[in-house]
Design an enzyme around this catalytic site. Structure first.
Site, PDB file in Angstrom:
ATOM      1  N   ASP A 161      -1.521 -17.880   3.527  1.00 11.57           N
ATOM      2  CA  ASP A 161      -2.770 -18.688   3.061  1.00 11.57           C
ATOM      3  C   ASP A 161      -3.160 -19.891   3.879  1.00 11.57           C
ATOM      4  O   ASP A 161      -4.413 -19.968   3.955  1.00 11.57           O
ATOM      5  CB  ASP A 161      -2.323 -19.339   1.559  1.00 11.57           C
ATOM      6  CG  ASP A 161      -0.960 -19.635   1.306  1.00 11.57           C
ATOM      7  OD1 ASP A 161      -0.366 -19.468   2.468  1.00 11.57           O
ATOM      8  OD2 ASP A 161      -0.516 -20.418   0.514  1.00 11.57           O
ATOM      9  N   TYR A 176       0.830  -1.257  -0.126  1.00 11.35           N
ATOM     10  CA  TYR A 176      -0.049   0.014  -0.107  1.00 11.35           C
ATOM     11  C   TYR A 176       0.878   1.324   0.203  1.00 11.35           C
ATOM     12  O   TYR A 176       0.560   2.185   0.198  1.00 11.35           O
ATOM     13  CB  TYR A 176      -0.959  -0.232   1.280  1.00 11.35           C
ATOM     14  CG  TYR A 176      -2.039  -1.111   1.188  1.00 11.35           C
ATOM     15  CD1 TYR A 176      -1.927  -1.827   0.312  1.00 11.35           C
ATOM     16  CD2 TYR A 176      -3.235  -1.009   1.820  1.00 11.35           C
ATOM     17  CE1 TYR A 176      -2.858  -2.978   0.101  1.00 11.35           C
ATOM     18  CE2 TYR A 176      -3.980  -1.797   1.905  1.00 11.35           C
ATOM     19  CZ  TYR A 176      -4.248  -3.005   0.932  1.00 11.35           C
ATOM     20  OH  TYR A 176      -5.174  -3.760   0.883  1.00 11.35           O
ATOM     21  N   LYS A 222       4.349 -14.521   3.982  1.00 12.53           N
ATOM     22  CA  LYS A 222       4.556 -15.283   2.919  1.00 12.53           C
ATOM     23  C   LYS A 222       5.969 -15.182   2.889  1.00 12.53           C
ATOM     24  O   LYS A 222       6.382 -14.931   1.639  1.00 12.53           O
ATOM     25  CB  LYS A 222       3.603 -14.753   1.975  1.00 12.53           C
ATOM     26  CG  LYS A 222       3.432 -15.615   0.783  1.00 12.53           C
ATOM     27  CD  LYS A 222       2.441 -16.615   0.793  1.00 12.53           C
ATOM     28  CE  LYS A 222       2.550 -17.462  -0.362  1.00 12.53           C
ATOM     29  NZ  LYS A 222       1.801 -18.767  -0.283  1.00 12.53           N
ATOM     30  N   ASP A 243      -5.427  -6.137   5.707  1.00 14.23           N
ATOM     31  CA  ASP A 243      -6.719  -5.798   5.100  1.00 14.23           C
ATOM     32  C   ASP A 243      -7.671  -6.818   4.752  1.00 14.23           C
ATOM     33  O   ASP A 243      -8.808  -6.790   5.123  1.00 14.23           O
ATOM     34  CB  ASP A 243      -6.231  -4.980   4.032  1.00 14.23           C
ATOM     35  CG  ASP A 243      -7.524  -4.120   3.296  1.00 14.23           C
ATOM     36  OD1 ASP A 243      -8.429  -3.917   4.099  1.00 14.23           O
ATOM     37  OD2 ASP A 243      -7.167  -3.432   2.539  1.00 14.23           O
TER      38      ASP A 243
END
Ligand code: NAI
Length: 333
Positions: free
Chosen positions: A204, A124, A171, A228
């Site tokens: 995930d 972002y 991740k 988010d």
């Protein structure tokens, strides 16, 4: 004592849920002088600036703000007011407690977790460009400083709120440098908080585990994008976006706002659920040191859902936004 609080009603359902929240805050007896400012899509159209400097200056001065959701154009147009505010005021820690409310229909009855989201960088950062026609690039900026302060915030939050565990969501198996740094820093910080358990989850797999067994989670710390997405996912675990509050904290000021957006599909109808912003206002009262008022608001929300059939349309009822707030205000006062 009177508090001056910047108020940004925002777009869509924003003015409706902020008016409802003001009513409930007034019922606590805490004296608040609201300093209202327009920001968002409507402000962009009217004044050519979606996030007026005066609004930012007001938050800097008052150090506290209550904000409704603001609309952001998709794919083009002005930069998100949320991103602008969070970066201008360095509101680096976004805190979203996600808790089962008895009486709100949901799949689980034992969710009690907190998302701590890094609010100022990651994907972002807004660094995007077209490399050549047909190829676009978006940069994920991650700094050690920002990783350090969000990790420390999460562990401090856990300690001071009687929480037991912090899970770092990442991740790093794919993004070895950016998420890898986040993970390294989080591991280092965890060592200094040996009274708090810590573990790690790949984002995930974490989503799958959250959907299967959310009770295994306590505090989760993560970067901007994951935060988010997981915030909305977790809202779905406890009955939806209408009931999950939030706050953005910096060193010098804090902005309290719900997780949900401006809900253009129901705007102007007086049917939005104001619970999320009302609970955000309870977080605000806590931060002001008005603990009694804050817990009266929280208890009133718990009572309303557990003991009455007052429900807005998102939860299967037909009570309007203001009528919902009036029922709460009566209980609070
Ligand atoms: P949204 O959260 O506004 O709406 C998603 C769905 O949830 C809609 O069906 C809506 O009716 C429902 N919903 C949301 N809040 C509700 C409430 N309080 N009571 C009852 N139902 C509620 O998400 P969407 O549609 O993706 O975004 C709309 C606009 O809001 C966009 O411009 C987006 O950028 C902006 N947005 C702003 C945020 C903020 O200011 N903090 C956060 C998220 C989105």
């Amino acid at each position: 004592m009177e508090y001056t609080v910047t108020l940004i009603p925002g777009d869509g359902i924003g003015p409706e849920v902020t008016a409802a929240t003001q009513l409930v805050v007034a019922a606590t007896g805490v004296k608040v002088l609201w300093e209202p400012f327009e920001a968002g899509a409507a402000a962009a159209e009217k004044h050519g600036n979606p996030c007026p400097d005066e609004a930012i200056a007001s938050i800097r001065r008052n150090r506290i703000a209550l904000k409704g959701p603001v609309g952001t154009p998709i794919g083009s147009g002005f930069r998100s007011v949320n991103v602008t505010l969070r970066r201008a005021l360095d509101l680096y820690a976004c805190v979203r407690p996600v808790k089962t409310i008895k009486g709100v229909p949901s799949r689980y009855d034992d969710v009690d977790l907190v998302i701590v989201r890094e609010n100022t960088e990651g994907l972002y950062s807004g660094v995007e460009h077209m490399v050549v026609p047909g190829v676009a690039e978006s940069l994920k900026i991650v700094t050690e400083k920002a990783c350090q302060r969000i990790a420390e915030y999460a562990f401090r939050y856990a300690r001071s709120n009687g929480r037991k565990k912090v899970t770092a969501v990442h991740k790093a198996n794919i993004m070895k440098l950016t998420d890898g740094m986040f993970l390294d820093v989080t591991r280092r910080v965890a060592k200094r908080f040996n009274d708090i358990e810590s573990n790690e989850a790949i984002v995930d797999a974490c989503c799958m585990q959250l959907v299967r067994d959310p009770a295994r989670f306590d505090v989760l710390v993560m970067d901007n994008l994951y935060g988010d997405i997981l915030s909305d996912l977790c809202a779905g675990l406890v009955g939806g976006l209408g009931v999950v509050p939030g706050a953005n904290f910096g060193e010098n000021c804090a902005v309290f706002e719900a997780v949900h957006g401006s809900a253009p599909d129901i705007a102007g109808k007086g049917v939005a659920n104001p619970t999320a912003l009302i609970l955000s206002a309870a977080m605000m009262l806590h931060a002001m040191g008005e603990r009694d008022a804050a817990s009266r608001v929280e208890r009133a929300v718990a009572w309303l859902y557990a003991e009455t059939d007052v429900r807005t349309y998102d939860l299967g009822g037909s009570v309007g936004t203001m009528a919902f707030a009036e029922a709460l205000a009566k209980r609070v006062s």
